[in-house]
Design an enzyme around this catalytic site. Structure first.
Site, short mmCIF file in Angstrom:
data_model
loop_
_atom_site.label_atom_id
_atom_site.label_comp_id
_atom_site.label_asym_id
_atom_site.label_seq_id
_atom_site.Cartn_x
_atom_site.Cartn_y
_atom_site.Cartn_z
N SER A 260 -0.13 -7.66 1.13
CA SER A 260 -1.21 -7.37 2.06
C SER A 260 -1.81 -6.00 1.78
O SER A 260 -1.20 -5.14 1.16
CB SER A 260 -0.72 -7.47 3.50
N LYS A 261 -3.01 -5.86 2.26
CA LYS A 261 -3.82 -4.67 2.02
C LYS A 261 -3.04 -3.39 2.38
O LYS A 261 -3.22 -2.36 1.75
CB LYS A 261 -5.10 -4.78 2.87
N ARG A 262 -2.22 -3.51 3.41
CA ARG A 262 -1.50 -2.31 3.86
C ARG A 262 -0.61 -1.71 2.78
O ARG A 262 -0.38 -0.52 2.74
CB ARG A 262 -0.67 -2.62 5.11
N GLY A 264 -1.27 -1.65 -0.39
CA GLY A 264 -1.99 -1.20 -1.59
C GLY A 264 -2.99 -2.21 -2.05
O GLY A 264 -3.60 -2.91 -1.24
N ASP A 270 -10.03 -4.21 -6.66
CA ASP A 270 -9.12 -3.06 -6.78
C ASP A 270 -8.51 -3.01 -8.18
O ASP A 270 -8.42 -1.95 -8.80
CB ASP A 270 -7.95 -3.17 -5.79
#
Ligand code: GLU
Length: 492
Positions: A260-262, A264, A270
């Site tokens: 998940s984005k949290r 990284g 990205d």
């Protein structure tokens, strides 16, 4: 045999998740392996989650990754266009089609109008939560006679349409990765098929579209597995044949949690920004949840296409291992055409402030040697600046091993000779650089380690590093003399 037709059907809710790219890739590989068709459909019926620019962004990411498709939604000259005989391929443009089939389901008793207010549903959910039950619609509107429901609609009441699932019935389907999957309807909600705004939900739209678009294999993330019985029921209710199903294991991080984005980077963008090559990402992603029979790990797209099949896709989650991604990507960096690699690296070097773009363009031959020299040491393009720093600025020799070399007794004479040899050339071309240490050897009589180590330490500050002749060429006449002279001065 029937031509296979697969689709990738993202919702335009933002960026393309790296797990989504893997889903697209597996669809693509199977379609190409079987000589079938691959389609990009946009599932945008949840208007609250629509993000402006997300369609373009998705398409851009697929294109970057080298995943091509035959039908669906494309961007041409900055505009969204659609191609293919089964369009439109954007769900919000197919509302009439869904309505027709929703009406058919209602007439045949497979769906019903529901007038429950949001308040009532919230209340119901809360009660179920307190009792520790799974939240589920209680079926209050199931038994409203159809003519009465139609009257209520005509008088302006708000409604949704729900799927009328039979009670306590097993629904079974085959999944090419998991085998037979059976779920009882008691565990499934009377899914909303059409919302009060006239938009279908995903479940209704996905079935109608997959059928009308002739999709033979539905390949998607395993988060949809529990929805599949509803879809299978809808196929039966509409008198259609279900496609084959493949639910792919979720892409997990090393702690076996969903990426998940949290934690990284998770979007394709990205990874692109960090300087992973599309070839590296694709090769690596193919291995997250699948492996070929021959155990190969480095495979380009053509090899992946020829080896891919669902029977070697694992059931448990695929672990996303950044170290392995780096290893695969480094492989592609090393064998990339240098012209292309140099071109791709420019923004990273310019951003680091070490070189200006105009300078790079004017000295592109030199720059190519630079990138070629350090490419062995990097995994991805963002690593470049830290490996080229040695060329710039005032060199401070701090490494013990380098100091040790420089303090050897023969070094002052050696460096004097080195400076003389460098100065005897107008310019340090590649050719001159290649022969330079030989010249120094002849003139000084020093050979081997005693020759190379101190010179390397003096001009690069390090006892290890890239090819010596490359360092000599890259530094050029002035810097070579300056650096050697500085060490010499300090030794006096
Ligand atoms: N629109 C769904 C998604 O965004 C697609 C699921 C499917 O492939 O059926 O994941």
């Amino acid at each position: 045999m029937k031509e296979v037709r697969l689709r990738f059907a993202p919702s335009p809710t933002g960026f393309l998740h790296i797990g989504g790219l893997r889903t697209a890739l597996y669809n693509y590989l199977f379609a190409r392996n079987k000589g079938g068709k691959f389609i990009l459909r946009i599932e945008d019926t949840d208007r609250t989650r629509f993000v402006q620019g997300a369609i373009e962004n998705l398409i851009d990411s697929l294109k970057w990754a080298g995943i091509t498709y035959d039908e669906g939604v494309f961007v041409e000259d900055g505009k969204i266009v659609q191609k293919g005989e089964y369009g439109p391929y954007i769900q919000s443009q197919r509302l009439d089609i869904y309505k027709k089939y929703v009406d058919q389901l209602i007439e045949n008793g497979y769906a019903y109008y529901c007038f429950c207010s949001k308040d009532r549903l919230d209340h119901l959910r809360e009660e179920q939560r307190i009792k520790g039950q799974v939240p589920k619609y209680d079926g209050l509107c199931r038994e409203i006679p159809l003519d009465e429901a139609k009257k209520r609609i005509a008088s302006g009441e708000e409604y949704v349409v729900r799927l009328k699932l039979p009670h306590n019935k097993d629904i079974t389907f085959n999944d090419l990765v998991r085998g037979k999957v059976t779920i009882n309807t008691n565990e499934i909600d009377d899914q909303v098929l059409m919302k009060s705004d006239g938009f279908p939900t995903y479940h209704m739209a996905v079935v109608v579209d997959d059928h009308l678009m002739g999709i033979t294999h539905v390949v998607r993330g395993e988060e949809w597995l529990s929805s599949t019985p509803k879809h299978v029921f809808l196929y039966q209710a509409l008198g259609w044949e279900s496609p084959e199903y493949v639910h792919l294991p979720t892409v997990l991080n090393k702690d076996r949690k969903k990426l998940s984005k949290r934690q990284g980077d998770v979007s394709v963008e990205d990874f692109k920004e960090r300087g992973y090559l599309p070839e590296g990402i694709i090769n690596y992603l193919a291995l997250v949840g699948w492996s070929p029979e021959d155990g190969d790990e480095i495979m380009n797209m053509d090899e992946l296409v020829s080896k891919f099949d669902f029977d070697r896709v694992g059931k448990s989650g695929g672990i996303f291992d950044t170290d392995k991604l780096n290893w695969v990507n480094a492989h592609y960096i090393k064998q990339y055409p240098i012209e292309k690699l140099a071109e791709l690296s420019i923004p990273y070097v310019v951003d680091s402030g070490l070189l200006k773009e105009a300078y790079i363009r004017e000295n592109f031959e030199w720059y190519k040697v630079l990138i070629d020299t350090i490419k062995e040491a990097i995994d991805k393009l963002e690593d470049i600046p830290k490996h080229i720093g040695f060329l710039f600025g005032d060199l401070k020799i701090t490494e013990d091993a380098a100091m040790e070399e420089i303090n050897k007794e023969h070094v002052p004479d050696l460096l004097k000779t080195f400076i003389e040899v460098v100065n005897s050339h107008d310019e340090i071309s590649l050719e001159v650089a290649n022969g330079l240490m030989k010249e120094v050897q002849k003139k000084s009589g020093v050979k081997g380690k005693n020759l190379y180590m101190p010179v390397r330490a003096a001009i690069s500050g390090n006892v290890h590093g890239p090819e010596m002749s490359n360092i000599i060429y890259l530094l050029g006449k002035d810097k070579l003399v300056q650096r050697a002279q500085k060490v010499l001065n300090n030794l006096k």
